[in-house]
Design an enzyme around this catalytic site. Structure first.
Site, PDB file in Angstrom:
ATOM      1  N   TYR A  62      15.249  30.946   6.035  1.00 42.99           N
ATOM      2  CA  TYR A  62      14.086  31.523   6.612  1.00 42.99           C
ATOM      3  C   TYR A  62      14.001  31.768   8.306  1.00 42.99           C
ATOM      4  O   TYR A  62      14.498  30.831   8.915  1.00 42.99           O
ATOM      5  CB  TYR A  62      12.856  30.785   6.424  1.00 42.99           C
ATOM      6  N   ARG A 109     -11.306   0.937  14.557  1.00 41.85           N
ATOM      7  CA  ARG A 109     -11.049   1.339  13.357  1.00 41.85           C
ATOM      8  C   ARG A 109     -11.970   0.811  12.459  1.00 41.85           C
ATOM      9  O   ARG A 109     -12.651   1.506  11.764  1.00 41.85           O
ATOM     10  CB  ARG A 109      -9.363   1.348  12.859  1.00 41.85           C
ATOM     11  N   LYS A 118       0.817  -1.288  -0.020  1.00 43.13           N
ATOM     12  CA  LYS A 118      -0.033   0.094  -0.118  1.00 43.13           C
ATOM     13  C   LYS A 118       1.067   1.340  -0.109  1.00 43.13           C
ATOM     14  O   LYS A 118       2.050   1.105   0.253  1.00 43.13           O
ATOM     15  CB  LYS A 118      -0.912  -0.168   1.144  1.00 43.13           C
ATOM     16  N   MET A 142      10.760  25.042   1.337  1.00 41.81           N
ATOM     17  CA  MET A 142       9.981  24.166   0.610  1.00 41.81           C
ATOM     18  C   MET A 142      10.647  23.384  -0.592  1.00 41.81           C
ATOM     19  O   MET A 142      10.318  22.052  -0.755  1.00 41.81           O
ATOM     20  CB  MET A 142       8.876  25.034  -0.069  1.00 41.81           C
TER      21      MET A 142
HETATM   22  C1  LIG Z   1      -0.216  -1.591   6.784  1.00 46.43           C
HETATM   23  C2  LIG Z   1      -0.697  -2.805   7.115  1.00 46.43           C
HETATM   24  C3  LIG Z   1      -0.081  -3.991   7.306  1.00 46.43           C
HETATM   25  C4  LIG Z   1       1.571  -3.910   7.277  1.00 46.43           C
HETATM   26  O1  LIG Z   1       2.160  -3.186   8.419  1.00 46.43           O
HETATM   27  P1  LIG Z   1       3.466  -3.353   8.776  1.00 46.43           P
HETATM   28  O2  LIG Z   1       3.524  -2.842  10.042  1.00 46.43           O
HETATM   29  O3  LIG Z   1       4.195  -2.318   7.762  1.00 46.43           O
HETATM   30  O4  LIG Z   1       4.177  -4.763   8.685  1.00 46.43           O
HETATM   31  C5  LIG Z   1      -0.600  -5.343   7.571  1.00 46.43           C
HETATM   32  N1  LIG Z   1      -2.059  -5.411   7.612  1.00 46.43           N
HETATM   33  C6  LIG Z   1      -2.651  -4.321   7.563  1.00 46.43           C
HETATM   34  C7  LIG Z   1      -4.182  -4.493   7.602  1.00 46.43           C
HETATM   35  C8  LIG Z   1      -2.134  -2.878   7.420  1.00 46.43           C
HETATM   36  O5  LIG Z   1      -3.003  -1.727   7.210  1.00 46.43           O
END
Ligand SMILES: *Cc1c(COP(=O)(O)O)cnc(C)c1O
Length: 378
Positions: A276, A135, A36, A327
């Site tokens: 800055y 969540r 992801k 930036m």
């Molecule tokens: C991001 C995520 C992972 C991976 O987590 P890591 O700590 O990077 O290994 C696994 N399961 C879910 C549901 C996640 O959102």
């Protein structure tokens, strides 16, 4: 090119092997590679291809856009779990790109059913249990209803049951114990409704590293005739949260290097101020190098001198950030590094300056640093 990212495919595979080795202590475990957020800034298409070539059969993404993109680069046989939510507009993509969503509500099942039936194609899903993250996922109270709905569905098949742990990096945490208990209870309900999940999974990197969770999950899986899957992300990219009992931290190595080039060098005299807010004043004659990277590129402003006191690497030596990160520009101290010239390569993140270093300067974790890098892979 202002700055760019290099990713070592060889190291990525070495990290995968390390995770597989640790995850299989005490039994088998299928590794789902989490890619992801553009593979935590590592280029999801590139990482997906390498992992699949190395034998990985499951990939995990956050949303359906990422899922569709990944499907474009890996074959139909590779499974893609979409982990962060499902909306009506996504259902067509689920079918079209053969994605496997995490689901947890009656609405999820109903809308997937409509899409699956319209396409005449069964959709496989993983049921997420909320065991304490609060969540996403169905809680213990709601699980019977959703499981029953899934069990009675012709078009939506529950192939896996999953959860996510909030505190796996704290070995022996009572929170994890409570989450395990709840998962166990929810699973009994699911199985009681006649569902036979093929996969159970709760473990991201820290839970794999911590060790205890997988032993427990294996017993549970054996009871219900399921297999164990793990969902590592950060470890594949060479980072871990520190865990006393963990071994992954020693075994994995960072795979990403973020580079740029010096675009200017100047000398400044005593009393000159830099950047800055004039937050830095030269106490003696100094030589500064200018790099075309700033907070818009993901070099966080908290790396400024007097705040996080960050640095970059030039010729294998540390060059401290001087003044505030702008930036698009940052000045670094090269007074003691002989011969630095325009065009010289600079390591913004990599050997000698890790994502953990950046995270420490900025009061965050390596994850946020890595996925905040806005530079393309070359
Ligand atoms: C991001 C995520 C992972 C991976 O987590 P890591 O700590 O990077 O290994 C696994 N399961 C879910 C549901 C996640 O959102």
């Amino acid at each position: 090119m202002k700055s760019w990212v290099e990713v070592s495919g060889t190291r990525l595979v070495e990290n995968l092997r390390a995770v597989q080795a640790i995850a299989s202590v005490g039994g088998g475990a299928e590794v789902l590679g989490v890619i992801k957020a553009n593979a935590y800034g590592h280029d999801a298409a590139f990482v997906a291809r390498i992992l699949v070539d190395a034998g990985v059969r499951w990939l995990g993404v956050a949303d359906f856009e990422e899922g569709a993109r990944v499907r474009g680069v890996v074959g139909d046989g590779v499974r893609v779990l979409v982990m962060c939510g499902l909306q009506e507009v996504d259902c067509r993509d689920v079918v079209a790109y053969e994605l496997t969503p995490a689901v947890w509500t009656l609405e999820h099942v109903a809308m997937l059913e409509r899409a699956a039936e319209a396409a005449g194609q069964v959709v496989r899903v993983h049921l997420e249990i909320d065991t304490g993250m609060c969540r996403q996922g169905v809680d213990l109270e709601g699980v019977a209803e959703v499981a029953e709905r899934l069990a009675g569905s012709k078009w939506v098949v529950c192939e896996g049951v999953m959860s996510h742990l909030s505190s796996a990096e704290m070995a022996g945490s009572w929170v994890t114990a409570r989450q395990r208990e709840r998962f166990d209870d929810a699973l009994q309900v699911v199985v009681g409704k006649g569902i036979r999940p093929e996969w159970l999974h709760v473990a991201a990197t820290s839970a794999v590293d911590e060790g205890g969770t997988l032993g427990w999950l294996r017993e549970l899986a054996a009871e219900v005739g399921a297999k164990v899957m793990v969902r590592p992300g950060i470890a594949l990219y060479g980072y871990c949260l520190p865990i006393d009992t963990g071994r992954l931290g020693e075994l994995v190595k960072p795979v990403l290097t973020w580079k740029t080039r010096v675009i200017g060098v100047r000398e400044i005299g005593t009393g000159e101020t830099v950047g800055y807010g004039a937050t830095f004043t030269a106490k003696s004659l100094m030589r500064l190098a200018l790099i075309p990277v700033g907070y818009a590129d993901g070099l966080r402003r908290t790396a400024s001198s007097g705040v996080g006191d960050g640095w970059v690497m030039i010729g294998g030596r540390r060059a401290a950030v001087v003044g505030r990160v702008s930036m698009n520009l940052t000045t670094v101290d090269v007074t003691d590094i002989a011969g630095v010239a325009v065009g010289d390569e600079v390591v913004v993140l990599g050997e000698g300056v890790t994502a953990d270093d950046h995270a420490r300067w900025c009061g965050t974790i390596s994850y946020e640093i890595l996925c905040g890098i806005r530079a393309r892979r070359v």
